[in-house]
Design a protein around this motif. Structure first.
Motif, short mmCIF file in Angstrom:
data_model
loop_
_atom_site.label_atom_id
_atom_site.label_comp_id
_atom_site.label_asym_id
_atom_site.label_seq_id
_atom_site.Cartn_x
_atom_site.Cartn_y
_atom_site.Cartn_z
N ARG A 122 0.84 -1.21 0.00
CA ARG A 122 0.00 0.00 0.00
C ARG A 122 0.88 1.25 0.00
NH1 ARG A 122 -4.32 -0.52 4.67
NH2 ARG A 122 -5.06 1.37 3.62
N THR A 123 1.74 1.33 -0.99
CA THR A 123 2.72 2.41 -1.09
C THR A 123 2.09 3.68 -1.62
OG1 THR A 123 4.43 0.76 -1.53
CG2 THR A 123 4.96 3.05 -2.06
N VAL A 124 2.44 4.81 -1.00
CA VAL A 124 2.05 6.13 -1.50
C VAL A 124 3.33 6.94 -1.66
CG1 VAL A 124 -0.21 6.08 -0.39
CG2 VAL A 124 1.72 7.09 0.82
N ASN A 125 3.26 7.96 -2.52
CA ASN A 125 4.40 8.83 -2.77
C ASN A 125 4.24 10.13 -2.00
OD1 ASN A 125 6.60 10.22 -3.74
ND2 ASN A 125 5.80 10.46 -5.83
N LYS A 126 5.09 10.36 -1.01
CA LYS A 126 5.00 11.59 -0.21
C LYS A 126 5.45 12.81 -1.00
CE LYS A 126 7.49 9.98 3.25
NZ LYS A 126 8.17 9.96 4.57
#
Length: 266
Positions: free
Chosen positions: A44-48
């Motif tokens: 569940r990767t998001v890009n900060k």
């Protein structure tokens, strides 16, 4: 599982030792969480850095869960303690936070200044998953859980837990939650560093480049190479350069004598 006795010095256990003990146990619990998330395969990767052109600063479910565990537990165990997490989470599910073991450093001798330290003088810094980029790219051995303790603005103690590292050879694993899973290295001002596999030992000089020494081994960043860092490597002319991910991982490479220097030009 026993909890922590909290105070300025309860049963002879200084407050710095209490916080460090909790940090050791929580880093290992955090490592177990990271392994569990990784095993499930859905990070569940998001890009900060989504708002920055070509920026990529990943945050995964493991980052979030480990920060909730470590920061939330420390805040519950030590009301009034300043705890800062890298991910900047503001809400914690306190009911889900377990109490860690807190007898890890009871027998250690701290400096007189640290023995007298008050809770309100301490700040704890937490990087729940150092090496997230490597975690996402399938290199979990570069990942560490980092917890640092500062007293009045100066670093005095810390923990590096490597969830996928080999167990330390000089510690009693019966006192640790890892039960042989992962490696935990910790230390404090005046008492040295514990949990290393091998390492330099006292009196071992680091080899710096000179007319008589040309075997310098340098660790560099795997994912943050810059023109400045490349020029710095060229300047020192190492015999070997080893690109590694994760700050904590590179620190351990130096401490365990796999490299001589971690070189990063900012």
């Amino acid at each position: 599982m026993p909890g922590c006795a909290v105070g300025s010095a309860v049963g002879g256990l200084a407050v710095v030792a209490q916080v460090l003990s909790a940090a050791i146990s929580l880093s290992e619990l955090g490592g177990a969480v990271a392994r569990e998330v990784y095993a499930k395969g859905d990070l569940r990767t998001v890009n900060k850095d989504a708002d920055v052109a070509e920026g990529f600063d990943p945050q995964t479910e493991a980052d979030r869960q480990v920060e909730e565990l470590v920061v939330g537990s420390l805040r519950r165990l030590f009301p009034g303690l300043s705890v800062i997490g890298e991910e900047g989470m503001r809400e914690f599910n306190q009911a889900a936070v377990p109490s860690p073991w807190c007898d890890e450093v009871a027998a250690w001798e701290l400096s007189p200044e640290l023995l007298k330290a008050r809770l309100e003088d301490l700040t704890v810094w937490v990087d729940p998953l150092d090496g997230t980029r490597e975690f996402v790219e399938g290199i979990p051995e570069a990942v560490t859980v980092l917890i640092g303790i500062a007293h009045r603005g100066s670093p005095v103690a810390g923990v590096i837990h490597r969830p996928w590292g080999l167990p330390s050879t000089n510690v009693d694993h019966s006192r640790h939650m890892t039960h042989g899973q992962g490696q935990t290295v910790w230390g404090a001002l005046g008492i040295g560093v514990w949990g290393l596999r091998g390492g330099r030992g006292k009196g071992t000089a680091m080899c710096l480049p000179s007319a008589t020494c040309n075997v310098l081994r340098v660790a560099t960043s795997r994912s943050h190479k810059t023109a400045a860092s490349s020029r710095a490597v060229e300047k020192v002319q190492p015999a070997e350069e080893f690109p590694h991910g994760g700050a904590g991982n590179k620190v351990l490479k130096v401490l365990e004598d796999e490299v001589d220097v971690w070189l990063f030009a900012s």
